[in-house]
Write a protein that holds these residues in place. Structure first.
Motif, PDB file in Angstrom:
ATOM      1  N   THR A   1      12.059 -53.162  16.033  1.00 10.30           N
ATOM      2  CA  THR A   1      11.017 -53.339  17.042  1.00 10.30           C
ATOM      3  C   THR A   1       9.763 -53.929  16.416  1.00 10.30           C
ATOM      4  O   THR A   1       9.131 -54.832  16.973  1.00 10.30           O
ATOM      5  N   TYR A   2       9.399 -53.442  15.240  1.00 13.84           N
ATOM      6  CA  TYR A   2       8.230 -53.962  14.530  1.00 13.84           C
ATOM      7  C   TYR A   2       8.416 -55.442  14.205  1.00 13.84           C
ATOM      8  O   TYR A   2       7.504 -56.246  14.386  1.00 13.84           O
TER       9      TYR A   2
ATOM     10  N   VAL B   1       7.208 -47.622  25.233  1.00 14.75           N
ATOM     11  CA  VAL B   1       6.636 -47.784  23.897  1.00 14.75           C
ATOM     12  C   VAL B   1       5.170 -48.195  24.008  1.00 14.75           C
ATOM     13  O   VAL B   1       4.323 -47.750  23.216  1.00 14.75           O
TER      14      VAL B   1
ATOM     15  N   ILE C   1       4.280 -45.071  14.870  1.00 13.80           N
ATOM     16  CA  ILE C   1       4.452 -44.670  16.269  1.00 13.80           C
ATOM     17  C   ILE C   1       5.922 -44.414  16.567  1.00 13.80           C
ATOM     18  O   ILE C   1       6.792 -45.226  16.232  1.00 13.80           O
ATOM     19  N   SER C   2       6.193 -43.291  17.198  1.00  9.55           N
ATOM     20  CA  SER C   2       7.568 -42.959  17.592  1.00  9.55           C
ATOM     21  C   SER C   2       8.091 -44.028  18.547  1.00  9.55           C
ATOM     22  O   SER C   2       7.420 -44.397  19.521  1.00  9.55           O
ATOM     23  N   GLY C   3       9.270 -44.539  18.271  1.00 11.08           N
ATOM     24  CA  GLY C   3       9.861 -45.577  19.113  1.00 11.08           C
ATOM     25  C   GLY C   3       9.718 -46.964  18.533  1.00 11.08           C
ATOM     26  O   GLY C   3      10.307 -47.916  19.041  1.00 11.08           O
ATOM     27  N   ILE C   4       8.901 -47.111  17.487  1.00 13.97           N
ATOM     28  CA  ILE C   4       8.772 -48.407  16.825  1.00 13.97           C
ATOM     29  C   ILE C   4       9.395 -48.313  15.439  1.00 13.97           C
ATOM     30  O   ILE C   4       8.784 -47.792  14.500  1.00 13.97           O
TER      31      ILE C   4
ATOM     32  N   TYR D   1      -1.416 -43.460  20.848  1.00 11.15           N
ATOM     33  CA  TYR D   1      -1.754 -43.408  19.415  1.00 11.15           C
ATOM     34  C   TYR D   1      -3.180 -43.914  19.200  1.00 11.15           C
ATOM     35  O   TYR D   1      -3.954 -43.337  18.433  1.00 11.15           O
TER      36      TYR D   1
ATOM     37  N   LYS E   1       3.023 -45.307  24.356  1.00 12.05           N
ATOM     38  CA  LYS E   1       2.870 -44.599  23.081  1.00 12.05           C
ATOM     39  C   LYS E   1       1.854 -45.298  22.177  1.00 12.05           C
ATOM     40  O   LYS E   1       1.113 -44.634  21.444  1.00 12.05           O
ATOM     41  N   VAL E   2       1.817 -46.623  22.227  1.00 16.57           N
ATOM     42  CA  VAL E   2       0.833 -47.372  21.441  1.00 16.57           C
ATOM     43  C   VAL E   2      -0.574 -47.016  21.900  1.00 16.57           C
ATOM     44  O   VAL E   2      -1.465 -46.750  21.079  1.00 16.57           O
TER      45      VAL E   2
ATOM     46  N   LEU F   1       8.771 -54.697  22.774  1.00 20.58           N
ATOM     47  CA  LEU F   1       8.226 -53.474  23.356  1.00 20.58           C
ATOM     48  C   LEU F   1       8.689 -53.329  24.805  1.00 20.58           C
ATOM     49  O   LEU F   1       9.168 -54.268  25.413  1.00 20.58           O
ATOM     50  N   ASN F   2       8.520 -52.142  25.338  1.00 18.94           N
ATOM     51  CA  ASN F   2       8.718 -51.903  26.758  1.00 18.94           C
ATOM     52  C   ASN F   2       7.591 -50.987  27.223  1.00 18.94           C
ATOM     53  O   ASN F   2       6.738 -50.582  26.423  1.00 18.94           O
TER      54      ASN F   2
END
Length: 709
Positions: A534-535, A504, A527-530, A511, A507-508, A500-501
């Motif tokens: 990334t997951y 992101v 979530i957009s970006g994951i 959400y 965004k978490v 993550l950054n």
């Protein structure tokens, strides 16, 4: 050797593990993910080893880029040779590459370049050949006189300038002299006449001389700072015996040559004007780099200790940000860190409302059931401690702790603090931060730039990019070792989760705010970006407590859920809760032969299988729980209370090259000098250790400590 072989040899690590690590890094995997979930591929290399591999890979690739640039530049000059190619390929450090490149660099106009333009290079070569016999000096020089070289002395001087530059640019000479200087040169410093050093910060270095191989990192950094502040004049003494014989191996005056004196003058000029100043710059640069590396390593170790301090869970905390004139800011937080109340009391000068302040604090303690008071260690800290000690003596079940408040003001004025505590004044946010630091140091301190946390030495004098990268790596390491509750973590904490950054992470949280609590790790994919990658990197480090999938509360990666369930099935356990905190059901499966057979049957590795079993017994276990808790106090000590030989417990506040500063409960931290620390003893910030009092200097406010463990 290829990249992996060079790294494996340099770091003394298994080639297979290094090769696998480089492949995993190039595939976009993070170091925490590799360390925990790819042990089979790396041979269980730990995080420190993985970071060393990544750093060495970066260094080698930077070296390769510089090598390519130098090769291109020399080829453009049409001076490329097979010998140069071999030399460049053999170079393993940047300084070696620069030595090779030095003669080919496009230099500014120098005395030597002017002499070459005047046609004196052939004369310089004659001098270097040291011809013997009855030669006419005038006959040798005559052909070189011209409008640009009007006199005989001009000709000799110009030729000597060329030779001086040749000597200075000679790769072999420079490297050999540098090696000698790195061991035998003496670094000196003196106070510049008329310079201002009002607090005598650099007094130790007013008349200082020490061989460079005996210098300590903190001395180098202190001298550098004193020089930059124009308090100290710094020099380096390189003995003639450590350079002249090396030069003479290539440029030796002939006993019977009429040109011997000219070569001797050229050598002397080169040493004084070019070679030795260049060597001094090189050696000081090497010393500074080594000191910075040590300083960064100490800073990183201290930061890890600070972030790894055990949380004081289930405490209602009253935070105090002490001050004199503007009053002590007060914040009360509940067991989850929620702010219940803020206030200001004025026990100190000029208001001196001691009784009123004590009464107000007692009132808040009773009203909210406060069990712990956290006092910031800044201005008026010990005076405020007197007030708190007066209260805690009378109130059973209430203790206090001194908290390092470094960086609290940075956090208070930050956009994150404004977002988290929009209704509070900047001055009150500091008290909230102090209270939360006692409750969960990691969750609070990640909100602050690591460089502002006050656990380093001369950090502003170091390579800021290197320091920042190292410290960020420490924060990332600790955060992922502990794990993060995805339903309560701040964006700052989530931003350090592997994969993550900060973008992101925001965004978490967004959400979560919009959809309510996460009930499974799988929801992260919404979530957009994951995306899948990334997951994969982040999921194992994020915890979902009380969700749809019990394993989401553990450090078991979703990719291993089926294996975990198969393990429970093999153990004859129908309900996971049957093994929580209980080793016995899984014990037969942990035996060596059984473990190996089960790993083959489930098509997984033994290290991963062991980790899964550990998590099934102790899911999401916080490694900070293994450390001794912070010292909670109920009374205050004065320097008058200390006597030589007294033994007491203290908290390590800072670790530096020359020892450790330990908080023993009085106004001044004591110094446990490195000479008092036994060989093999290791300590870091936050450690609770036993010390003995060696000396007390009340006038200077200094306490000498001995090892008491």
């Amino acid at each position: 050797m290829d990249e992996a072989q060079m790294i494996a040899r340099g770091l003394k690590l298994p080639l297979a593990g290094v090769t696998a690590t480089l492949e995993l890094l190039d595939e976009g995997n993070t170091i925490p993910f590799i360390a925990r979930y790819r042990k089979e591929r790396t041979g269980s290399l730990d995080e420190e080893q993985l970071r060393a591999i990544a750093a060495e890979q970066s260094r080698l690739r930077s070296l390769a880029d510089r090598r390519a640039t130098i090769e291109k530049a020399i080829k453009e000059q049409e001076k490329w040779t097979a010998k140069l190619e071999r030399a460049l390929l053999a170079a393993t450090t940047l300084s070696e590459l620069e030595d090779i490149y030095a003669p080919y660099k496009r230099k500014r106009v120098t005395r030597a370049s002017k002499a070459r333009e005047a046609g004196l290079e052939p004369l310089a070569k004659v001098i270097c050949e040291q011809p013997r016999g009855a030669l006419s000096i005038n006959d040798l020089v005559g052909p070189f006189l011209s409008d640009k070289v009007p006199t005989v002395e001009d000709a000799w001087a110009g030729a000597r300038d060329i030779i001086a530059e040749w000597i200075s640019d000679d790769i072999g000479i420079r490297q050999a002299v540098r090696q000698k200087a790195e061991k035998w040169a003496v670094l000196t410093s003196t106070k510049i006449k008329g310079s201002k050093d009002s607090q005598n910060v650099y007094k130790l270095y007013y008349d200082f001389a020490l061989r460079v191989d005996r210098l300590r990192p903190h001395q180098i950094l202190a001298i550098n700072r004193g020089e930059s502040e124009k308090v100290l004049r710094v020099g380096m003494e390189i003995s003639e015996r450590d350079w002249l014989s090396i030069v003479h191996q290539t440029y030796r005056p002939g006993r019977r040559s009429v040109l011997a004196e000219q070569l001797e003058l050229a050598i002397e000029d080169s040493a004084k004007r070019l070679l030795l100043p260049a060597i001094e710059r090189d050696v000081r640069s090497i010393l500074t780099e080594q000191a910075e590396e040590q300083g960064i390593a100490v800073f990183a170790s201290n930061l890890r200790g600070l972030l790894s301090q055990p949380p004081l869970a289930k405490q209602v905390v009253l935070g105090l940000d002490p001050a004199f004139r503007t009053g002590c800011k007060v914040a009360v937080i509940d067991t989850m860190g929620k702010v219940l109340l803020t206030d200001t009391v004025y026990p100190h000068q000029p208001q001196q409302k001691w009784k009123e302040a004590a009464g107000r604090l007692r009132e808040l303690i009773n009203e909210f059931g406060v069990t712990l008071i956290a006092i910031g260690n800044g201005t008026a800290s010990r005076e405020t401690e007197q007030l708190v000690a007066e209260i805690t003596r009378e109130m059973e079940g209430v203790h206090y702790i001194i908290v390092n408040e470094a960086g609290a003001s940075v956090y208070s004025a930050s956009p994150l603090a404004k977002q988290e505590l929009p209704e509070l004044d900047v001055s009150l946010r500091g008290a909230v931060s102090i209270a939360r630091r006692a409750q969960d140091p990691l969750a609070e301190l990640v909100k602050i730039d690591p460089k502002s946390l006050g656990v380093g030495l001369y950090q502003h004098d170091m390579n800021q990019k290197r320091l920042g990268t190292t410290l960020d790596g420490v924060v990332e390491s600790v955060v992922n070792q502990v794990g993060v509750d995805v339903n309560t973590a701040s964006p700052a904490l989530l931003g350090y989760v592997a994969g993550l950054n900060r973008g992101v992470a925001d965004k978490v949280v967004g959400y979560r705010d919009e959809n309510g609590r996460f009930t499974s790790r799988q929801q992260l994919l919404d979530i957009s970006g994951i995306g899948p990658k990334t997951y994969e990197q982040a999921a194992g480090f994020l915890r979902v407590y009380g969700g749809d999938e019990p394993l989401d509360a553990s450090a078991i990666h979703p990719e291993s859920y089926e294996v975990a369930r198969a393990v429970l099935n093999k153990a004859g356990v129908a309900d996971w809760e049957e093994v929580l905190g209980e080793e016995r059901p899984l014990a037969p499966l942990r035996k060596k032969d059984a473990l190996q057979a089960l790993a083959e049957e489930l098509d997984t590795g033994e290290p991963t299988l062991m980790d899964i079993m550990e998590q099934l017994v102790r899911p999401g276990r916080d490694p900070r729980e293994d450390l001794p808790p912070p010292i909670l106090r109920s009374d205050v000590l004065q320097m008058d209370d200390l006597t030589e030989g007294m033994r007491l417990m203290g908290t390590v506040r800072n670790v530096v090259d020359f020892g450790s500063f330990v908080d023993i409960g009085v106004k001044q931290d004591g110094l446990l000098h490195r000479s008092q620390i036994p060989d093999g003893a290791y300590m870091q910030v936050g450690d609770v250790i036993e010390v003995s009092i060696l000396s007390v200097d009340k006038e200077r406010g200094r306490i000498g400590l001995g090892w008491g463990g």
